[in-house]
Each structure stands twice: as structure tokens, then as C-alpha cells.
Design a protein around this motif. Structure first.
Motif: not given
Length: 217
Positions: A150-172
Motif C-alpha cells: 500500500t505504501y509503494i502504491d501511494s508512492q507510485l501515484k506521485a510519479i510518472i514514467g519517462v522513456e526516451l528511445p535514442i535516435t542519435r548519440i554523441e560521446g566526448k
């Protein structure tokens, strides 16, 4: 990201390794109010997409989740090992005086169109995976099931998920690969002399890079 050829990293395995080792990222998106940035740990799923997919969560109260334009590219910035470098470590400075301070660092810019969601079970899966990943190093890892559901359920209500499929990437990796080997060796020795874990991490990375720069006999 401005990246001179000597500092450019194109090996995806190296880029992914840095993202896993330094998962706290800055997610930048465009909203009607302008650019918005959130600092959050992002998990890399290498099995999804050419460059992988980034997964995490933000506070439900964070306007970034509601106001970001999903049709526009977002940017996730990862910062790897970094340190200030004094010219006193360069042998060339002792010889000519022609040296200035600089900063060594590794950075990754990952781009893609983000999606935000609030499905409870999907969020539970993400939180579980993130927790298991970061608790793995502890002798007695904490698990989601250790807390009342029940505690985890209440915590989940306080967040939203995010996903970012990477289409390009740069490394330095800016560690003066274009400077004399003697100067790089001086920096490595100087960093190790400080007995600081963060400085040692940079020195270790530089040593690894040096082994690839030095021609084999």
C-alpha cells in the motif's frame, strides 16, 4: 556538442558503459514556457533500438511531464569522470611556461522524442528494475517488496514514467589526447598524488586511453 576529432568517442560500447557507470542525467525538453531540465537517474535498455532506450521517472508535480512537446527532440546529458587540471602538472610548462589551466571531462548527449506515462504496473516494473540495478552492489539489497504494498502504491501515484528511445548519440572524452604524452603522464601522476577517489577515476580512465594512444612496438 562541440567535439574536436581527438576527443570524439564513437564506440557505442564505451558510450553505454559510461552511461551505466554515471546514470544521473539531465533531461532537457522544450515546453511552451521554454526549456525545462530535470536531473534524474536514467536506466539504459540496450535491447531496444539502435542506440538503446532510456527509462526513468519524474515527480507527477513536475510540469515537464505535462508540458513537453512530444513531437520535438529531447536531450539527455550524462557527465562522466571530470576534474580540474593545473598547468603545474605539465612538464612543458616547466620548459616554456606556455600552459594554462583546463578541465578534463567525459560527456554524452543522447537525443530522442520522449514519452511520459502513468500506468501503475508499468511504473512498478520500472521502479523495481531501477531499484534492483542500484541495490545490486549492497550485501543485503533492499527490494520493493520490503515495503508495504500500500505504501509503494501511494508512492507510485506521485510519479510518472519517462522513456526516451535514442535516435542519435554523441560521446566526448576530453583528456588532452592531442597534447604531448609527457604532459598527459604528468597529469596522471598529479591526479594520483591527490589520493582522491574522483581524481583517481580520471587517472584510471586516462591510463586506459593512453594504452590505446601509444603505438605498440
Amino acid at each position: 556538442m562541440y567535439t574536436p576529432k581527438a576527443f570524439k568517442v564513437e564506440d557505442l560500447a564505451i558510450i553505454h558503459a559510461t552511461m551505466r557507470q554515471h546514470p544521473l542525467a539531465t533531461l532537457v525538453t522544450l515546453t511552451p514556457q521554454g526549456l525545462v531540465a530535470t536531473h534524474l537517474p536514467l536506466m539504459l535498455d540496450e535491447t531496444r533500438g539502435e542506440y538503446g532506450t532510456l527509462i526513468g521517472h519524474i515527480s507527477r508535480a513536475n510540469l515537464q511531464g505535462r508540458n513537453s512537446d512530444p513531437t520535438l527532440e529531447a536531450l539527455a546529458i550524462f557527465t562522466g569522470p571530470e576534474t580540474y587540471v593545473t598547468p603545474n602538472w605539465y612538464p612543458s610548462k616547466q620548459e616554456t611556461g606556455r600552459a594554462v589551466p583546463t578541465w578534463y571531462y567525459a560527456a554524452i548527449h543522447a537525443y530522442g522524442k520522449p514519452s511520459f506515462f502513468d500506468d501503475p504496473e508499468h511504473l512498478r516494473q520500472i521502479v523495481t528494475r531501477l531499484t534492483d540495478q542500484h541495490e545490486a552492489a549492497f550485501p543485503a539489497p533492499w527490494k520493493i517488496s520490503d515495503a508495504p504494498r500500500t505504501y509503494i502504491d501511494s508512492q507510485l501515484k506521485a510519479i510518472i514514467g519517462v522513456e526516451l528511445p535514442i535516435t542519435r548519440i554523441e560521446g566526448k572524452q576530453k583528456f588532452d589526447q592531442n597534447s604531448p604524452a609527457a604532459d598527459r603522464a604528468g597529469v596522471i601522476a598529479g591526479l594520483r598524488s591527490l589520493n582522491d577517489p574522483c581524481k583517481t577515476e580520471v587517472a584510471d580512465l586516462m591510463t586506459n586511453i593512453e594504452s590505446k594512444l601509444t603505438p605498440k612496438p
